[in-house]
Design an enzyme around this catalytic site. Structure first.
Site, PDB file in Angstrom:
ATOM      1  N   GLY A  26     -11.433  -0.001   2.132  1.00 42.44           N
ATOM      2  CA  GLY A  26     -12.880   0.148   1.994  1.00 42.44           C
ATOM      3  C   GLY A  26     -13.579  -1.203   1.891  1.00 42.44           C
ATOM      4  O   GLY A  26     -14.687  -1.315   1.356  1.00 42.44           O
ATOM      5  N   THR A  27     -12.950  -2.211   2.464  1.00 39.86           N
ATOM      6  CA  THR A  27     -13.473  -3.585   2.423  1.00 39.86           C
ATOM      7  C   THR A  27     -14.858  -3.676   3.062  1.00 39.86           C
ATOM      8  O   THR A  27     -15.791  -4.242   2.474  1.00 39.86           O
ATOM      9  CB  THR A  27     -12.519  -4.527   3.209  1.00 39.86           C
ATOM     10  OG1 THR A  27     -11.179  -4.077   3.051  1.00 39.86           O
ATOM     11  CG2 THR A  27     -12.687  -5.953   2.773  1.00 39.86           C
ATOM     12  N   HIS A  55      -8.186 -10.694   2.607  1.00 40.69           N
ATOM     13  CA  HIS A  55      -7.152  -9.732   2.222  1.00 40.69           C
ATOM     14  C   HIS A  55      -6.009 -10.422   1.475  1.00 40.69           C
ATOM     15  O   HIS A  55      -4.984  -9.794   1.212  1.00 40.69           O
ATOM     16  CB  HIS A  55      -6.597  -9.025   3.458  1.00 40.69           C
ATOM     17  CG  HIS A  55      -7.575  -8.092   4.112  1.00 40.69           C
ATOM     18  ND1 HIS A  55      -8.355  -7.217   3.392  1.00 40.69           N
ATOM     19  CD2 HIS A  55      -7.891  -7.896   5.416  1.00 40.69           C
ATOM     20  CE1 HIS A  55      -9.111  -6.523   4.233  1.00 40.69           C
ATOM     21  NE2 HIS A  55      -8.856  -6.916   5.449  1.00 40.69           N
ATOM     22  N   PHE A  91     -12.911   2.109  14.260  1.00 40.09           N
ATOM     23  CA  PHE A  91     -12.733   1.287  13.056  1.00 40.09           C
ATOM     24  C   PHE A  91     -13.252   2.043  11.833  1.00 40.09           C
ATOM     25  O   PHE A  91     -12.598   2.128  10.801  1.00 40.09           O
ATOM     26  CB  PHE A  91     -13.461  -0.052  13.239  1.00 40.09           C
ATOM     27  CG  PHE A  91     -13.295  -0.966  12.063  1.00 40.09           C
ATOM     28  CD1 PHE A  91     -12.091  -1.615  11.840  1.00 40.09           C
ATOM     29  CD2 PHE A  91     -14.337  -1.172  11.173  1.00 40.09           C
ATOM     30  CE1 PHE A  91     -11.924  -2.451  10.744  1.00 40.09           C
ATOM     31  CE2 PHE A  91     -14.180  -2.006  10.077  1.00 40.09           C
ATOM     32  CZ  PHE A  91     -12.967  -2.646   9.861  1.00 40.09           C
TER      33      PHE A  91
END
Ligand code: A3P
Length: 342
Positions: A75-76, A157, A303
């Site tokens: 959920g970035t 990340h 995406f």
């Protein structure tokens, strides 16, 4: 082969044996990638990361920087858009007209072949009259991100231990975590989306690779736990995808409070609408659909894909469920970490 790290980077960088490397390359169809393991937890990254490791670890942090940190597929993007809008006086016009990647670049993008592939596509398209789009999607290097004007918004990340040690005492960090079973399904689809990786070897194998820490940025639980341990630091906000999903308004208020922003009920409603899955899916500034036009993404995947909590149930058979349950239980047993929806 083992590279002892230099004084600017405290961890050992281990290359995989040629056989291990070949095995993973073949499984992932990532023909050009070489992999490494970093430090005592053995974070699984690319050799090109190793070349940037010290540069990233020593990235000069400013006190108005804002980082969104996550294991991929947690959920970035959703969090980035939320953070950016709150911090930019809810400037929807700019949010719509400038791609999120441009407003909120990805720190370690250059460690992938995708970055080269995008540059290559961009080069081919220079004369096609879409150079604005091409320019907007060109990946920035770590050194270019350093030079961005303040306040800088940076996505990564990488786990906390591979980021600058003074980051949390200096800048704000929003970490988002998600049920790893949904993460691994989402990552499976992401790999299919990426034309240059595009594995078709089945989800079952991806789950095994994930649990065996043979997927980029794993081990998953070390990644999450490093941030969880810092969750009470005043500069850290630890979010769960499942919380955003359950009550987006409450999450918006929590993030606003963390950023020191006042937000009215009406503004919460508008922002919630903007961030709602269906609107997000159709928002060209965040949905990365343009990467289909340039041949980086497959046309038949997305995406912004399903946006569900518990969608993993459609992918796991009993054996996989038992395996994942055991893996999760083993990893959280001696910790105070719990998922909110368990
Ligand atoms: P799924 O593949 O399960 O649908 P990241 O941004 O870290 O790559 O995470 C991507 C995941 O977040 C994808 O999950 C994507 O659909 C989901 N997502 C993106 N925007 C969302 C939104 N507005 N609401 C709910 N989920 C969203």
């Amino acid at each position: 082969m083992t590279n002892k790290s230099d004084k600017n980077f405290p961890y050992e960088i281990k290359e995989l044996t040629p056989d291990e490397n070949e095995e993973i390359r073949n499984l992932r169809k990532a023909k050009a990638l070489d992999f490494v393991r970093i430090g005592p937890k053995g974070y699984f990254l690319t050799k090109r990361y190793a070349e940037e490791a010290a540069n990233i670890y020593n990235f000069p942090i400013k006190n108005d920087d804002i980082f969104v940190v996550s294991y991929p597929k947690s959920g970035t993007t959703w969090t980035q858009e939320l953070v950016w809008l709150l911090q930019n006086n809810l400037d929807y016009e700019k949010a719509k007209s400038v791609m999120l990647n441009d407003r909120f670049p990805f720190l370690e993008i250059t460690i992938f072949d995708e970055a080269d592939a995008v540059r290559e596509s961009a080069g081919k398209m220079q004369n096609d009259g879409i150079s604005d789009l091409v320019n907007a999607m060109l990946p920035l290097t770590v050194d270019q991100i350093k030079e961005l004007p303040s306040p800088r918004f940076i996505k990564t990340h990488l786990p906390m231990s591979l980021l600058p040690p003074n980051m949390l005492d200096t800048a704000k960090v929003v970490y988002i975590a998600r049920d790893p079973r949904d993460v691994v399904v989402s990552f499976y689809h992401h790999h299919k989306l990426m034309k240059i990786i595009s594995p078709d070897t089945g989800f079952k194998q991806d789950l095994d690779l994930f649990i065996q820490n043979k997927i980029l940025w794993t081990p998953y639980f070390d990644h999450v736990m490093e941030a969880w341990q810092k969750r009470n630091h005043p500069n850290m906000l630890f979010l769960f995808y499942e919380e955003l999903s359950k009550d987006l308004s409450a999450s918006i208020r929590r993030v606003a409070k963390f950023l020191g922003k006042e937000i009215s009920d009406e503004q919460v409603t508008t922002l919630r609408e903007h961030l709602k899955f269906d609107n997000f899916k159709n928002n060209a500034s965040v949905n990365m659909e343009h990467l289909k036009d340039v041949g980086i993404f497959q046309k038949n995947e997305a995406f912004v894909r399903k946006g569900k909590v518990g969608g993993w149930r459609d992918y796991f058979d009993d054996e996989m469920t038992a395996k994942a349950d055991k893996w999760i239980a083993d990893n959280i047993r001696d910790t105070d970490f719990r998922f909110p929806h368990f």
